[in-house]
Design a protein around this motif. Structure first.
Motif, PDB file in Angstrom:
ATOM      1  N   LYS A  69       0.833  -1.192   0.000  1.00  0.00           N
ATOM      2  CA  LYS A  69       0.000   0.000   0.000  1.00  0.00           C
ATOM      3  C   LYS A  69       0.873   1.250   0.000  1.00  0.00           C
ATOM      4  CE  LYS A  69      -3.972  -2.178   2.194  1.00  0.00           C
ATOM      5  NZ  LYS A  69      -4.930  -2.147   3.320  1.00  0.00           N
ATOM      6  N   HIS A  78      -4.496  15.434  -1.571  1.00  0.00           N
ATOM      7  CA  HIS A  78      -3.530  14.359  -1.448  1.00  0.00           C
ATOM      8  C   HIS A  78      -2.425  14.528  -2.480  1.00  0.00           C
ATOM      9  CE1 HIS A  78      -7.228  12.675   0.346  1.00  0.00           C
ATOM     10  NE2 HIS A  78      -6.388  12.027   1.153  1.00  0.00           N
ATOM     11  N   TRP A 109      -4.878   8.257  -4.599  1.00  0.00           N
ATOM     12  CA  TRP A 109      -5.800   7.822  -3.544  1.00  0.00           C
ATOM     13  C   TRP A 109      -6.987   7.136  -4.189  1.00  0.00           C
ATOM     14  CZ3 TRP A 109     -10.190  11.026  -1.249  1.00  0.00           C
ATOM     15  CH2 TRP A 109     -10.795  10.356  -0.192  1.00  0.00           C
ATOM     16  N   ASP A 110      -7.348   5.958  -3.671  1.00  0.00           N
ATOM     17  CA  ASP A 110      -8.436   5.184  -4.255  1.00  0.00           C
ATOM     18  C   ASP A 110      -9.801   5.586  -3.726  1.00  0.00           C
ATOM     19  OD1 ASP A 110      -8.364   4.218  -1.689  1.00  0.00           O
ATOM     20  OD2 ASP A 110      -7.717   2.192  -2.221  1.00  0.00           O
ATOM     21  N   GLU A 131     -12.032   5.187   2.736  1.00  0.00           N
ATOM     22  CA  GLU A 131     -11.890   5.781   4.066  1.00  0.00           C
ATOM     23  C   GLU A 131     -12.313   4.775   5.128  1.00  0.00           C
ATOM     24  OE1 GLU A 131     -14.380   9.276   3.801  1.00  0.00           O
ATOM     25  OE2 GLU A 131     -12.649  10.530   3.339  1.00  0.00           O
ATOM     26  N   HIS A 141      -8.413   6.331   5.983  1.00  0.00           N
ATOM     27  CA  HIS A 141      -7.089   6.095   5.439  1.00  0.00           C
ATOM     28  C   HIS A 141      -6.077   6.863   6.270  1.00  0.00           C
ATOM     29  CE1 HIS A 141      -8.533   9.767   3.630  1.00  0.00           C
ATOM     30  NE2 HIS A 141      -7.301  10.086   3.235  1.00  0.00           N
ATOM     31  N   HIS A 192      -2.311   8.975   6.420  1.00  0.00           N
ATOM     32  CA  HIS A 192      -1.187   9.660   5.795  1.00  0.00           C
ATOM     33  C   HIS A 192      -0.917  10.957   6.551  1.00  0.00           C
ATOM     34  CE1 HIS A 192      -3.637  12.858   3.831  1.00  0.00           C
ATOM     35  NE2 HIS A 192      -4.569  11.906   3.808  1.00  0.00           N
TER      36      HIS A 192
END
Length: 350
Positions: A60, A315, A319-320, A323, A325, A327
């Motif tokens: 990831k 971001h 980002w896919d 949530e 997520h 960072h």
């Protein structure tokens, strides 16, 4: 129910339930040896969990909630006070203090945790929260009190109170890193504390119990210390130190219930009085409503989050859209009003 409350009650349930099982192991080894095995079982179990999780998620793009260099002083202080000094002081105190007195004195941890959070670290509280804390502590004291209170040796009592102070400092310092990976935090604390306590036991020439007993202690430690500490750290992230400490003070009640189920005893009047006080104290905390206009200062940190009103940012990586997520992200200044706890985003003065 707020998820921070759920985490705190789960932490209390796991730790409280482990107490009767720990007592079953006390007669099979020295207390310092048992403390080392419990902590080491916690650390090794969480290390395995961390390794499996890392292997599964290694591809990831982000994993930003790991501990950083700036977290190490806080975590080191927490480990030194709560994982090393606290258990040693407790063992010294237990050696010269009657069990009934020791049980009552251990309830000082919740009080000292709240006092430090409120008056040293300036965490918000009001009359409702204060009364709730008092009711929970009284309930714990009643559950710990045997037939009569023995005074014991003053130096032993002071050592136990000092141990409670160490754990209170530990709780407040751990809050400083609670936005980081809870499994990593709890795992490191377990490994270090377990290694130190086990080294002390071996240095004192205490014998290592048979493998079956060691394995049992490891399992109890993983559940009652490891998983419990993970839940405790997550609760610190959402509720702050004093409120988490208050809910965690329900652990003696859970331990008493488990003991009654295991031993098949009938609850006495003191048990039901303590249960009523515990329930009233928790109710005061659960039904707390704290809302006012407040200012969010700019902050840069990392933790699991959703894009709610506190997290409106872009971001700098693919980002896919999933949530929650994790960072590193920047919070912009914000002024608004809503109900909140003293969590990692609401540590403002009042």
């Amino acid at each position: 129910m707020h998820k921070g409350v759920v985490y705190a009650l789960l932490a209390a349930a796991l730790f409280g339930a482990s107490t009767p099982f720990s007592k079953m192991l006390v007669g099979q080894m020295e207390p310092v040896m048992l403390a080392g095995l419990l902590y080491l079982g916690s650390g090794l179990g969480l290390l395995a969990w961390y390794g499996v999780r890392y292997f599964i998620s290694r591809d990831k793009p982000v994993s930003g909630d790991r501990l950083t260099a700036s977290d190490l002083p806080w975590l080191s202080g927490a480990i030194l006070t709560g994982g090393v000094a606290g258990p040693v002081l407790l063992m010294i105190g237990l050696a010269v203090t009657p069990a009934s007195s020791a049980s009552l004195l251990l309830n000082m941890e919740g009080v000292l945790t709240a006092m430090l959070a409120w008056f040293v670290f300036k965490e918000n509280f009001d009359r409702r929260i204060f009364i709730g804390m008092i009711l929970i502590v009284i309930a714990g004291a009643l559950l710990s009190w045997g037939q009569r209170l023995e005074l014991g040796v003053p130096w032993g009592a002071l050592a136990i109170i000092a141990a409670c102070l160490c754990w209170a400092i530990d709780n407040n310092l751990t809050r400083k890193v609670s936005a980081s990976d809870a499994v990593q935090i709890a795992g490191i604390k377990g490994l270090v504390a377990g290694s130190v306590n086990l080294s002390i036991a071996l240095a004192l020439s205490y014998s290592v119990p048979e493998v079956r007993v060691v394995f049992s202690a490891g399992i109890v430690g993983f559940c009652g210390y490891g998983l419990s500490l993970v839940m405790f750290v997550l609760s610190l992230r959402h509720l702050g130190t004093a409120r988490t400490g208050a809910y965690f003070s329900a652990a003696p009640f859970v331990g008493a219930v488990v003991s009654l189920l295991i031993l098949g005893e009938t609850p006495n009047t003191v048990f039901w009085i303590a249960a009523a006080l515990m329930g009233a104290g928790i109710w005061l905390h659960v039904t707390e409503v704290h809302a006012h206009e407040h200012t969010h200062s700019p902050i840069f940190h990392s933790h699991a989050h959703r894009h709610d009103e506190h997290h409106q940012h872009e971001h700098d990586f693919p980002w896919d859209g999933k949530e929650p997520h994790v960072h590193p992200h920047q919070h912009k200044p914000l002024v608004h009003s809503h109900s909140h706890f003293p969590d990692i985003h609401h540590r403002h003065p009042h």
